[in-house]
Design a protein around this motif. Structure first.
Motif, PDB file in Angstrom:
ATOM      1  N   ALA A 193       0.797  -1.278   0.084  1.00  0.00           N
ATOM      2  CA  ALA A 193       0.076   0.176  -0.031  1.00  0.00           C
ATOM      3  C   ALA A 193       0.854   1.373   0.075  1.00  0.00           C
ATOM      4  CB  ALA A 193      -0.868  -0.026   1.236  1.00  0.00           C
ATOM      5  N   TYR A 203      -1.394   3.947   4.487  1.00  0.00           N
ATOM      6  CA  TYR A 203      -2.494   3.136   5.048  1.00  0.00           C
ATOM      7  C   TYR A 203      -3.980   3.820   5.212  1.00  0.00           C
ATOM      8  CZ  TYR A 203       1.399   0.278   7.402  1.00  0.00           C
ATOM      9  OH  TYR A 203       2.347  -0.549   7.423  1.00  0.00           O
ATOM     10  N   ASP A 204      -4.007   5.197   4.967  1.00  0.00           N
ATOM     11  CA  ASP A 204      -5.103   5.868   5.113  1.00  0.00           C
ATOM     12  C   ASP A 204      -6.205   5.400   6.008  1.00  0.00           C
ATOM     13  OD1 ASP A 204      -7.113   7.772   4.245  1.00  0.00           O
ATOM     14  OD2 ASP A 204      -7.731   6.642   2.553  1.00  0.00           O
ATOM     15  N   GLU A 224     -10.467   0.761   9.262  1.00  0.00           N
ATOM     16  CA  GLU A 224     -10.538   0.627   7.920  1.00  0.00           C
ATOM     17  C   GLU A 224      -9.263   1.093   7.440  1.00  0.00           C
ATOM     18  OE1 GLU A 224     -13.809   0.200   4.564  1.00  0.00           O
ATOM     19  OE2 GLU A 224     -13.022   2.339   4.564  1.00  0.00           O
ATOM     20  N   ASN A 269      -5.926   0.468   4.255  1.00  0.00           N
ATOM     21  CA  ASN A 269      -5.164   0.004   3.049  1.00  0.00           C
ATOM     22  C   ASN A 269      -4.139  -1.228   3.506  1.00  0.00           C
ATOM     23  OD1 ASN A 269      -6.748   1.590   1.277  1.00  0.00           O
ATOM     24  ND2 ASN A 269      -5.076   3.036   1.361  1.00  0.00           N
ATOM     25  N   SER A 276      -3.022  -3.569   1.324  1.00  0.00           N
ATOM     26  CA  SER A 276      -2.103  -3.625   0.191  1.00  0.00           C
ATOM     27  C   SER A 276      -2.671  -2.532  -0.645  1.00  0.00           C
ATOM     28  CB  SER A 276      -2.084  -4.816  -0.289  1.00  0.00           C
ATOM     29  OG  SER A 276      -3.362  -5.104  -1.001  1.00  0.00           O
ATOM     30  N   ASP A 277      -2.063  -2.466  -1.756  1.00  0.00           N
ATOM     31  CA  ASP A 277      -2.508  -1.527  -2.951  1.00  0.00           C
ATOM     32  C   ASP A 277      -3.719  -1.998  -3.433  1.00  0.00           C
ATOM     33  OD1 ASP A 277      -1.904   0.870  -4.312  1.00  0.00           O
ATOM     34  OD2 ASP A 277      -1.575  -0.083  -5.966  1.00  0.00           O
ATOM     35  N   TYR A 306      -6.225  -3.683  -1.784  1.00  0.00           N
ATOM     36  CA  TYR A 306      -7.622  -3.901  -1.160  1.00  0.00           C
ATOM     37  C   TYR A 306      -7.451  -3.038   0.183  1.00  0.00           C
ATOM     38  CZ  TYR A 306      -5.046  -7.775  -0.171  1.00  0.00           C
ATOM     39  OH  TYR A 306      -3.803  -8.898  -0.021  1.00  0.00           O
ATOM     40  N   ARG A 307      -8.651  -2.403   0.687  1.00  0.00           N
ATOM     41  CA  ARG A 307      -8.797  -2.138   2.124  1.00  0.00           C
ATOM     42  C   ARG A 307      -9.528  -3.089   2.785  1.00  0.00           C
ATOM     43  NH1 ARG A 307      -8.352   3.365   3.085  1.00  0.00           N
ATOM     44  NH2 ARG A 307      -9.863   3.605   4.390  1.00  0.00           N
TER      45      ARG A 307
END
Length: 387
Positions: A84, A87-88, A106, A108, A110-111, A113-114
């Motif tokens: 990711a 993390y957002d 909630e 991220n 990975s790049d 999926y959240r």
């Protein structure tokens, strides 16, 4: 006349259709598979020499052996998800419990999926020791993280299902909440295909293998994604300011136990590990000789890895970390001879590094479960090495 011919033709079609349907249940006199195994299973097992295992490998420097063995595990796990970019993190809901705060978040993972996760934070001044708490399989995919942490702000069906699962396998005590009450930051999220990472069409256990096969067509491995996610979630946990990144442990039961020792072997951020009811050797796991068993399946299937290392050899990559293994004398999934053999292999490794006191292995008079006593033993073990 045409009507008679039509009716006879239709009857013939129906008879043939029934015949073709019944063929699926018929047996041929000759066969090559018995009880889901090839009849030459013993020959396949005899061919497994585990050349990269500590003691079998030509490498005598333990540190170099660990690096080589770990690289081979990652190679067999195939390509990981793309990391990711950030993390957002978003806090979706929060409630205060007895001595700690429960958050549903909630972020991220990975790049690609959240994910949603539960994060429990003790009251008081941190940073705190932390646990990545890894949920079980149980052929029950409707819930994942909710098996480990009491859910809230959720559909009533999820809450009730979690309560029933907790009563069935965890002695009525949510393991994560128990750890948080005792001063640990606790994190738990869903493995791929569990809980909020499931199928749009709903739960269907039979689809798991099909989806795993589809993932392989992309050059990826679903089981490995689970482990890659556990590594990435540990990295996430270590990034939180409420967490002491030098005191992170991992704990799991059943499939969660498999995930736990895999994570300890592959992530340097894990300082201690506890696994309840998942350790065995392949020669005992992959045979019909012991009756009901933990079958090889896509939840613990990493292509070609068994050509190099068995389960206890992989777990031994974690040496000299503190590791606790508890298995059941009455656990029908893991025959005792395979558990004892795996334990002996691991003890040889820890003893070779003068760290025998940091590996604890137990066989208890329990079935496949993680009750109140097992949870207390795990907590005591973590307190010894993380507090």
């Amino acid at each position: 006349m045409l009507q008679v011919i039509y009716k006879r033709t239709l009857l013939l079609v129906l008879v043939l259709a029934v015949s073709f349907v019944n063929v699926n249940g018929q047996k041929r006199k000759s066969y090559e598979f018995y009880k889901d195994f090839p009849v030459y299973a013993d020959k396949l097992l005899a061919d497994l020499k585990y050349p990269l295992a500590w003691g079998n490998s030509n490498e005598t420097d333990f540190g170099k052996w660990k690096d080589t063995a770990r690289k081979k595990v990652f190679e067999c796990m195939m390509t990981p998800p793309t990391v990711a970019k950030s993390y957002d993190i978003k806090i979706l809901s929060e409630e205060h419990r007895d001595g700690y705060v429960a958050r549903k978040i909630e972020f991220n993972l990975s790049d690609y999926y959240r994910v949603k996760a539960y994060l429990l934070i003790p009251d008081g001044k941190g940073p705190f020791p932390a646990i990545n708490l890894l949920h079980d399989h149980g052929a029950h995919l409707f819930i994942g993280k909710e098996k480990m942490i009491m859910p809230f702000d959720e559909d009533s069906s999820v809450i009730e299902d979690a309560r029933q699962w907790c009563d069935k396998l965890y002695g009525g005590q949510f393991f994560g909440d128990y750890l948080a009450k005792n001063g640990y930051v606790v994190f738990s999220t869903d493995a791929p295909l569990w809980g909020e990472r499931g199928r749009a069409e709903g739960v269907d256990r039979k689809k798991y293998d099909i989806i795993a096969g589809n993932m392989m067509m992309y050059g990826r491995n679903l089981c490995a994604f689970m482990t890659y996610d556990d590594i990435a979630s540990t990295d996430f946990l270590a990034s939180l300011n409420v967490v002491d990144s030098d005191r992170i442990g991992c704990i799991g039961f059943s499939m969660g136990a498999y995930r736990s020792w895999m994570l300890a072997a592959l992530s340097e951020k894990i300082a201690a590990c506890a696994s309840v009811c998942w350790m065995v050797t392949t020669d005992v796991q992959m045979t019909w000789k012991y009756g009901r068993k933990e079958n090889g399946g896509f939840a613990n299937c990493i292509p070609s890895l068994r050509q190099y290392l068995d389960y206890p050899h992989i777990a031994s990559i974690a040496c000299p970390k503190p590791m606790l293994f508890i298995n059941g004398l009455n656990d029908k999934l893991f025959p005792v001879p395979g558990v004892k053999k795996a334990y002996a292999i691991m003890h040889d490794v820890w003893n070779s590094q003068k760290a025998g006191d940091r590996l604890v292995t137990e066989l208890r008079d329990i079935t496949h479960s993680c009750g109140i006593e097992e949870q207390k033993s795990v907590l005591d073990f973590m307190n010894k090495f993380l507090k």
